[in-house]
Write an enzyme that holds these catalytic residues in place. Sequence first.
Site, PDB file in Angstrom:
ATOM      1  N   GLY A 126      20.587 -43.521  66.628  1.00  0.00           N
ATOM      2  CA  GLY A 126      20.942 -42.139  66.298  1.00  0.00           C
ATOM      3  C   GLY A 126      19.699 -41.263  66.273  1.00  0.00           C
TER       4      GLY A 126
ATOM      5  N   SER B  11      18.765 -39.115  68.404  1.00  0.00           N
ATOM      6  CA  SER B  11      18.879 -37.917  69.247  1.00  0.00           C
ATOM      7  C   SER B  11      18.993 -36.622  68.460  1.00  0.00           C
ATOM      8  CB  SER B  11      20.103 -38.067  70.166  1.00  0.00           C
ATOM      9  OG  SER B  11      21.260 -38.338  69.396  1.00  0.00           O
ATOM     10  N   ARG B  12      19.485 -36.694  67.221  1.00  0.00           N
ATOM     11  CA  ARG B  12      19.721 -35.484  66.419  1.00  0.00           C
ATOM     12  C   ARG B  12      19.329 -35.741  64.963  1.00  0.00           C
ATOM     13  NH1 ARG B  12      24.855 -34.299  65.227  1.00  0.00           N
ATOM     14  NH2 ARG B  12      25.866 -36.133  66.130  1.00  0.00           N
TER      15      ARG B  12
ATOM     16  N   SER C 239      22.229 -44.024  51.664  1.00  0.00           N
ATOM     17  CA  SER C 239      22.548 -42.694  51.111  1.00  0.00           C
ATOM     18  C   SER C 239      22.670 -42.788  49.595  1.00  0.00           C
ATOM     19  CB  SER C 239      23.879 -42.214  51.693  1.00  0.00           C
ATOM     20  OG  SER C 239      24.363 -41.104  50.964  1.00  0.00           O
TER      21      SER C 239
ATOM     22  N   TYR D 146      32.458 -44.226  53.377  1.00  0.00           N
ATOM     23  CA  TYR D 146      31.029 -43.951  53.588  1.00  0.00           C
ATOM     24  C   TYR D 146      30.184 -44.608  52.490  1.00  0.00           C
ATOM     25  CZ  TYR D 146      26.833 -41.062  54.404  1.00  0.00           C
ATOM     26  OH  TYR D 146      25.558 -40.625  54.667  1.00  0.00           O
TER      27      TYR D 146
ATOM     28  N   ALA E 193      30.956 -47.133  50.596  1.00  0.00           N
ATOM     29  CA  ALA E 193      31.001 -48.596  50.738  1.00  0.00           C
ATOM     30  C   ALA E 193      30.070 -49.052  51.861  1.00  0.00           C
ATOM     31  CB  ALA E 193      32.434 -49.057  51.015  1.00  0.00           C
TER      32      ALA E 193
ATOM     33  N   ILE F 155      20.593 -33.534  52.885  1.00  0.00           N
ATOM     34  CA  ILE F 155      19.596 -33.076  53.856  1.00  0.00           C
ATOM     35  C   ILE F 155      20.267 -32.149  54.874  1.00  0.00           C
ATOM     36  CG2 ILE F 155      17.853 -33.840  55.548  1.00  0.00           C
ATOM     37  CD1 ILE F 155      17.373 -34.923  52.655  1.00  0.00           C
TER      38      ILE F 155
HETATM   39  P1  NAP Z   1      23.792 -36.327  62.297  1.00  0.00           P
HETATM   40  O1  NAP Z   1      22.974 -35.087  62.363  1.00  0.00           O
HETATM   41  O2  NAP Z   1      25.275 -36.227  62.351  1.00  0.00           O
HETATM   42  O3  NAP Z   1      23.270 -37.346  63.424  1.00  0.00           O
HETATM   43  C1  NAP Z   1      23.873 -38.614  63.549  1.00  0.00           C
HETATM   44  C2  NAP Z   1      23.172 -39.398  64.634  1.00  0.00           C
HETATM   45  O4  NAP Z   1      23.855 -40.668  64.764  1.00  0.00           O
HETATM   46  C3  NAP Z   1      23.227 -38.716  65.985  1.00  0.00           C
HETATM   47  O5  NAP Z   1      22.033 -38.950  66.685  1.00  0.00           O
HETATM   48  C4  NAP Z   1      24.398 -39.430  66.668  1.00  0.00           C
HETATM   49  O6  NAP Z   1      24.238 -39.421  68.081  1.00  0.00           O
HETATM   50  C5  NAP Z   1      24.263 -40.848  66.129  1.00  0.00           C
HETATM   51  N1  NAP Z   1      25.520 -41.609  66.190  1.00  0.00           N
HETATM   52  C6  NAP Z   1      26.686 -41.355  65.568  1.00  0.00           C
HETATM   53  N2  NAP Z   1      27.615 -42.268  65.903  1.00  0.00           N
HETATM   54  C7  NAP Z   1      27.017 -43.131  66.764  1.00  0.00           C
HETATM   55  C8  NAP Z   1      27.452 -44.288  67.470  1.00  0.00           C
HETATM   56  N3  NAP Z   1      28.702 -44.781  67.355  1.00  0.00           N
HETATM   57  N4  NAP Z   1      26.570 -44.912  68.276  1.00  0.00           N
HETATM   58  C9  NAP Z   1      25.289 -44.446  68.410  1.00  0.00           C
HETATM   59  N5  NAP Z   1      24.831 -43.359  67.764  1.00  0.00           N
HETATM   60  C10 NAP Z   1      25.679 -42.713  66.950  1.00  0.00           C
HETATM   61  O7  NAP Z   1      23.482 -37.128  60.932  1.00  0.00           O
HETATM   62  P2  NAP Z   1      22.200 -37.080  59.972  1.00  0.00           P
HETATM   63  O8  NAP Z   1      22.506 -36.148  58.865  1.00  0.00           O
HETATM   64  O9  NAP Z   1      20.968 -36.938  60.756  1.00  0.00           O
HETATM   65  O10 NAP Z   1      22.296 -38.562  59.356  1.00  0.00           O
HETATM   66  C11 NAP Z   1      21.494 -39.632  59.810  1.00  0.00           C
HETATM   67  C12 NAP Z   1      21.666 -40.797  58.849  1.00  0.00           C
HETATM   68  O11 NAP Z   1      21.291 -40.390  57.533  1.00  0.00           O
HETATM   69  C13 NAP Z   1      23.111 -41.281  58.745  1.00  0.00           C
HETATM   70  O12 NAP Z   1      23.151 -42.665  58.608  1.00  0.00           O
HETATM   71  C14 NAP Z   1      23.594 -40.620  57.474  1.00  0.00           C
HETATM   72  O13 NAP Z   1      24.636 -41.341  56.880  1.00  0.00           O
HETATM   73  C15 NAP Z   1      22.348 -40.644  56.631  1.00  0.00           C
HETATM   74  N6  NAP Z   1      22.357 -39.664  55.555  1.00  0.00           N
HETATM   75  C16 NAP Z   1      22.370 -38.331  55.815  1.00  0.00           C
HETATM   76  C17 NAP Z   1      22.389 -37.422  54.758  1.00  0.00           C
HETATM   77  C18 NAP Z   1      22.374 -35.942  54.963  1.00  0.00           C
HETATM   78  O14 NAP Z   1      22.415 -35.221  53.949  1.00  0.00           O
HETATM   79  N7  NAP Z   1      22.303 -35.427  56.173  1.00  0.00           N
HETATM   80  C19 NAP Z   1      22.410 -37.899  53.443  1.00  0.00           C
HETATM   81  C20 NAP Z   1      22.403 -39.264  53.219  1.00  0.00           C
HETATM   82  C21 NAP Z   1      22.375 -40.141  54.281  1.00  0.00           C
HETATM   83  P3  NAP Z   1      25.400 -38.806  69.057  1.00  0.00           P
HETATM   84  O15 NAP Z   1      25.687 -37.438  68.577  1.00  0.00           O
HETATM   85  O16 NAP Z   1      24.769 -38.849  70.396  1.00  0.00           O
HETATM   86  O17 NAP Z   1      26.533 -39.759  68.921  1.00  0.00           O
END
Ligand code: NAP
Length: 246
Positions: A12, A14-15, A141, A154, A156, A187
């Site tokens: 993941g 990419s974003r 998380s 989520y 779990a 975040i």
């Molecule tokens: P995000 O902006 O939605 O980005 C998610 C990333 O995961 C994207 O690069 C997406 O790529 C990739 N992804 C999703 N499903 C996938 C799959 N089946 N196979 C391969 N890649 C996949 O999320 P984020 O906020 O950066 O979160 C990143 C991590 O931090 C996650 O595990 C999230 O649970 C954790 N987290 C985030 C927060 C927060 O506040 N943002 C808080 C706690 C934990 P594509 O779009 O190309 O599929």
Amino acid sequence: MNLKEKFAVVTGGSRGIGKAIALAFSRSGASVALCGTNEATLKETAAEIEKAGVGCLALKVDVSKGGEVEAFSKAVLEKFGKIDILVNNAGITRDNLLLRMGEDEWDEVLATNLKSAFLMTKFFVKPMMRARQGRIINITSVSGVKGNAGQANYAASKAGMIGLTKTTAREFASRNITCNAVAPGFIQTDMTQSLGEKVQQEVAAQIPLGYLGETSDIAQVVLFLASDGARYITGQVICVDGGMVI
Ligand code: NAP
């Protein structure tokens, strides 16, 4: 932090948080392999990483599928020859109250967030064992630490990642491979943007530091855990959350 001649994988990447981690690694000199499901975003991020003058491999992979993860690990090892750092970051949410949550919502989140980390670890830990060194960093998380209404699936999956982290740390410590988890709070990324302005303000009011985190807040901690300075840390969960779980 100096990661010259290191090879890292960020799922993941990419974003959002994963992209910030991948860019932080590349600016510290590491070559980076990333995966996601959207080819256009992967291409854009790969171009940014290459600007740092390091190697980059960006492949379309669904991390919830064992066959695709195995093929990805083979492609990465063919290009890089070794792997020093694995960051299991890819994740999704499918929020719903438990009574309304469908089996499909449960299965999709558990497979994408938790099974993926097991699969990636299984395939990438072997070359780390041969090299007698490695760093595995799982992005969990605060929801996995304290639970969260509307996120049974989520929370779990993220609590499961903590168990996986501690077990991986124990199983591979004798091979000089560490495994730690980083637990972000709230975040600013696409994931949290979708919750809307009102919810974001309500959450910020509950954060002791009083504001939402940025992707770089997570990337800096991951960078440290991947560096030589963190060699004696393993099996830990580091909350990066402005004090949410105090
Ligand atoms: P995000 O902006 O939605 O980005 C998610 C990333 O995961 C994207 O690069 C997406 O790529 C990739 N992804 C999703 N499903 C996938 C799959 N089946 N196979 C391969 N890649 C996949 O999320 P984020 O906020 O950066 O979160 C990143 C991590 O931090 C996650 O595990 C999230 O649970 C954790 N987290 C985030 C927060 C927060 O506040 N943002 C808080 C706690 C934990 P594509 O779009 O190309 O599929």
